[in-house]
Scaffold this active site. Structure first.
Site, PDB file in Angstrom:
ATOM      1  CG  ASP A 195       3.289  -6.870  16.186  1.00 25.86           C
ATOM      2  OD1 ASP A 195       2.960  -5.668  16.088  1.00 25.86           O
ATOM      3  OD2 ASP A 195       2.561  -7.721  16.730  1.00 25.86           O
ATOM      4  N   GLY A 235       0.802  -1.230   0.000  1.00 27.52           N
ATOM      5  CA  GLY A 235       0.000   0.000   0.000  1.00 27.52           C
ATOM      6  C   GLY A 235       0.830   1.273   0.000  1.00 27.52           C
ATOM      7  CB  ILE A 236       0.425   4.401   1.992  1.00 27.10           C
ATOM      8  CG1 ILE A 236      -0.992   4.763   1.511  1.00 27.10           C
ATOM      9  CG2 ILE A 236       1.252   5.644   2.286  1.00 27.10           C
ATOM     10  CD1 ILE A 236      -1.871   5.387   2.592  1.00 27.10           C
ATOM     11  CE  LYS A 295      -4.305   5.858  11.304  1.00 29.34           C
ATOM     12  NZ  LYS A 295      -2.880   5.608  11.019  1.00 29.34           N
ATOM     13  CE1 TYR A 327      -6.952   3.635  10.543  1.00 28.60           C
ATOM     14  CE2 TYR A 327      -8.504   5.371   9.983  1.00 28.60           C
ATOM     15  CZ  TYR A 327      -7.322   4.703   9.741  1.00 28.60           C
ATOM     16  OH  TYR A 327      -6.495   5.109   8.718  1.00 28.60           O
ATOM     17  CD  GLN A 376     -18.095  18.127   0.250  1.00 28.04           C
ATOM     18  OE1 GLN A 376     -19.109  18.623  -0.212  1.00 28.04           O
ATOM     19  NE2 GLN A 376     -17.608  16.999  -0.166  1.00 28.04           N
ATOM     20  CB  THR A 409      -3.961   0.886   0.181  1.00 30.02           C
ATOM     21  OG1 THR A 409      -4.867   0.811   1.293  1.00 30.02           O
ATOM     22  CG2 THR A 409      -3.458   2.304   0.022  1.00 30.02           C
ATOM     23  N   PRO A 410      -4.466  -2.015  -0.519  1.00 30.84           N
ATOM     24  CG  PRO A 410      -2.763  -3.593  -0.792  1.00 30.84           C
ATOM     25  CD  PRO A 410      -3.024  -2.119  -0.828  1.00 30.84           C
ATOM     26  CG  LEU A 411      -6.383  -0.629   5.489  1.00 32.12           C
ATOM     27  CD1 LEU A 411      -6.520  -1.804   6.445  1.00 32.12           C
ATOM     28  CD2 LEU A 411      -5.689   0.533   6.204  1.00 32.12           C
TER      29      LEU A 411
HETATM   30  N1  LIG Z   1      -5.725   3.606   2.768  1.00 33.75           N
HETATM   31  C1  LIG Z   1      -6.288   4.692   3.243  1.00 33.75           C
HETATM   32  O1  LIG Z   1      -7.356   5.149   2.784  1.00 33.75           O
HETATM   33  C2  LIG Z   1      -5.641   5.449   4.378  1.00 33.75           C
HETATM   34  C3  LIG Z   1      -6.102   6.734   4.681  1.00 33.75           C
HETATM   35  C4  LIG Z   1      -5.519   7.431   5.725  1.00 33.75           C
HETATM   36  C5  LIG Z   1      -4.488   6.864   6.457  1.00 33.75           C
HETATM   37  N2  LIG Z   1      -4.061   5.612   6.144  1.00 33.75           N
HETATM   38  C6  LIG Z   1      -2.978   5.047   6.962  1.00 33.75           C
HETATM   39  O2  LIG Z   1      -1.865   4.758   6.141  1.00 33.75           O
HETATM   40  C7  LIG Z   1      -1.130   3.679   6.713  1.00 33.75           C
HETATM   41  C8  LIG Z   1      -0.907   2.608   5.654  1.00 33.75           C
HETATM   42  O3  LIG Z   1      -2.184   2.169   5.220  1.00 33.75           O
HETATM   43  P1  LIG Z   1      -2.381   1.301   3.896  1.00 33.75           P
HETATM   44  O4  LIG Z   1      -3.734   1.637   3.390  1.00 33.75           O
HETATM   45  O5  LIG Z   1      -1.197   1.408   3.024  1.00 33.75           O
HETATM   46  O6  LIG Z   1      -2.463  -0.173   4.566  1.00 33.75           O
HETATM   47  P2  LIG Z   1      -2.062  -1.624   3.992  1.00 33.75           P
HETATM   48  O7  LIG Z   1      -2.837  -2.618   4.787  1.00 33.75           O
HETATM   49  O8  LIG Z   1      -2.181  -1.638   2.506  1.00 33.75           O
HETATM   50  O9  LIG Z   1      -0.520  -1.738   4.415  1.00 33.75           O
HETATM   51  C9  LIG Z   1      -0.214  -1.743   5.794  1.00 33.75           C
HETATM   52  C10 LIG Z   1       1.251  -2.022   6.012  1.00 33.75           C
HETATM   53  O10 LIG Z   1       1.473  -2.018   7.444  1.00 33.75           O
HETATM   54  C11 LIG Z   1       2.035  -3.250   7.835  1.00 33.75           C
HETATM   55  N3  LIG Z   1       1.574  -3.595   9.182  1.00 33.75           N
HETATM   56  C12 LIG Z   1       0.316  -3.859   9.604  1.00 33.75           C
HETATM   57  N4  LIG Z   1       0.316  -4.161  10.921  1.00 33.75           N
HETATM   58  C13 LIG Z   1       1.608  -4.081  11.335  1.00 33.75           C
HETATM   59  C14 LIG Z   1       2.262  -4.284  12.569  1.00 33.75           C
HETATM   60  N5  LIG Z   1       1.593  -4.662  13.674  1.00 33.75           N
HETATM   61  N6  LIG Z   1       3.609  -4.113  12.630  1.00 33.75           N
HETATM   62  C15 LIG Z   1       4.301  -3.765  11.525  1.00 33.75           C
HETATM   63  N7  LIG Z   1       3.751  -3.550  10.321  1.00 33.75           N
HETATM   64  C16 LIG Z   1       2.414  -3.711  10.240  1.00 33.75           C
HETATM   65  C17 LIG Z   1       1.621  -4.263   6.786  1.00 33.75           C
HETATM   66  O11 LIG Z   1       2.527  -5.356   6.772  1.00 33.75           O
HETATM   67  C18 LIG Z   1       1.694  -3.397   5.520  1.00 33.75           C
HETATM   68  O12 LIG Z   1       3.032  -3.307   5.079  1.00 33.75           O
HETATM   69  C19 LIG Z   1      -1.929   3.215   7.932  1.00 33.75           C
HETATM   70  O13 LIG Z   1      -1.410   3.813   9.101  1.00 33.75           O
HETATM   71  C20 LIG Z   1      -3.324   3.745   7.642  1.00 33.75           C
HETATM   72  O14 LIG Z   1      -4.081   3.958   8.813  1.00 33.75           O
HETATM   73  C21 LIG Z   1      -4.604   4.892   5.122  1.00 33.75           C
END
Ligand SMILES: NC(=O)c1ccc[n+]([C@@H]2O[C@H](COP(=O)([O-])OP(=O)(O)OC[C@H]3O[C@@H](n4cnc5c(N)ncnc54)[C@H](O)[C@@H]3O)[C@@H](O)[C@H]2O)c1
Length: 249
Positions: A62, A17-18, A159, A155, A249, A190-192
């Site tokens: 972790d 993901g990100i 945050k 969540y 908005q 993203t995958p999440l």
């Molecule tokens: N996707 C969105 O819309 C979005 C929006 C705002 C903020 N975020 C934040 O961005 C960050 C990344 O999100 P994403 O959408 O890429 O998620 P994702 O699930 O695609 O990727 C998450 C990554 O974190 C790792 N991870 C998860 N739990 C872990 C742990 N306990 N220890 C170590 N690594 C761990 C996973 O292995 C993976 O590499 C997160 O903090 C999420 O809250 C995401």
């Protein structure tokens, strides 16, 4: 961006993901990377895929486990020869009605998103202060740290707390030349996100976003690069919102 070449960069959650898009972006900027992820196969795949772009190493960790967090940051410093930048990115989420939310689920989200963020940030900060070369830290918050959203009480709380963690770190670490900021992305595909929402849900959701689309991981990677770079040299203790205008908005 200026000032990222050859920098030692630590990324948590860099295997998907990100975080994965961010690892790619910083390699393109000429940085050297040490990252972690939770799943061994994803960590190995990331190293294999991104190694042609530059210097990248990583491991499973972790972040919510204190021993693992301490070991990871020590290994990162050893591998990088000093940590210049931390992108504290790892996080988890799922939907759950507030009235049915269990204490176990609350603890799980808070332990990764908040405790894990704190543990990694504390360990990196200690090393940055001891090294006395300054640094830049970016904590991953969310637009959900600034405004509520139904079914995400745990969540959203994690945050919102990250933003206050960031502001307090900024007060204590600024005198050491360490800049601390947070990112607040809106909906990023993203995958999440795909694990939670159907394509139909996402198609309807974009009606809430003035730009008419969700964000891409590469767009968040660009914001990470900006906040960590010398181009953001007077940005400190603040959060950067990138949400396609949703909160306007
Ligand atoms: N996707 C969105 O819309 C979005 C929006 C705002 C903020 N975020 C934040 O961005 C960050 C990344 O999100 P994403 O959408 O890429 O998620 P994702 O699930 O695609 O990727 C998450 C990554 O974190 C790792 N991870 C998860 N739990 C872990 C742990 N306990 N220890 C170590 N690594 C761990 C996973 O292995 C993976 O590499 C997160 O903090 C999420 O809250 C995401």
């Amino acid at each position: 961006m200026r000032g990222l070449k050859n920098k030692g960069v630590v990324i948590t959650g860099g295997s998907r993901g990100i975080g994965l898009a961010t690892a790619r972006r910083f390699l393109e900027e000429g940085s050297r990377i040490y990252f972690c992820g939770l799943e061994a196969d994803e960590v190995a795949q990331t190293i294999q895929d991104l190694s042609p772009l530059g210097t990248i190493q990583g491991q499973v960790c972790d972040v919510s486990d204190e021993e693992q967090a301490i070991q990871f940051v020590a290994a990162a410093e050893e591998a990088l020869g000093g940590i210049d930048i931390l992108l504290d990115n790892a996080g988890i989420a799922w939907e759950e009605n507030f009235l049915e939310m269990t204490a176990e689920h609350w603890d799980k989200i808070l332990s990764v998103n908040l405790r894990g963020m704190f543990l990694i940030a504390r360990e990196v900060s200690k090393r940055m202060v001891a090294r006395a070369s300054g640094g830049a830290i970016v904590l991953m918050a969310s637009k959900n740290g600034l405004a509520g959203e139904v079914k995400y009480a745990h969540y959203n709380a994690s945050k919102g707390a990250i933003i206050m963690l960031m502001k307090t770190m900024a007060l204590e670490l600024g005198p050491h030349g360490i800049r601390v900021n947070a990112l607040c992305p809106g909906y990023i595909l993203t995958p999440l996100a795909e694990s939670i929402d159907s394509p139909e849900f996402i198609a309807a959701y974009v009606n809430n976003i003035p730009l008419g689309r969700v964000g891409r991981p590469e767009e968040v990677a660009a914001a990470y690069a900006f906040l960590a770079s010398d181009d953001a040299s007077f940005m400190h203790g603040t959060e950067l919102l990138l949400d396609g205008g949703q909160l306007a908005q």
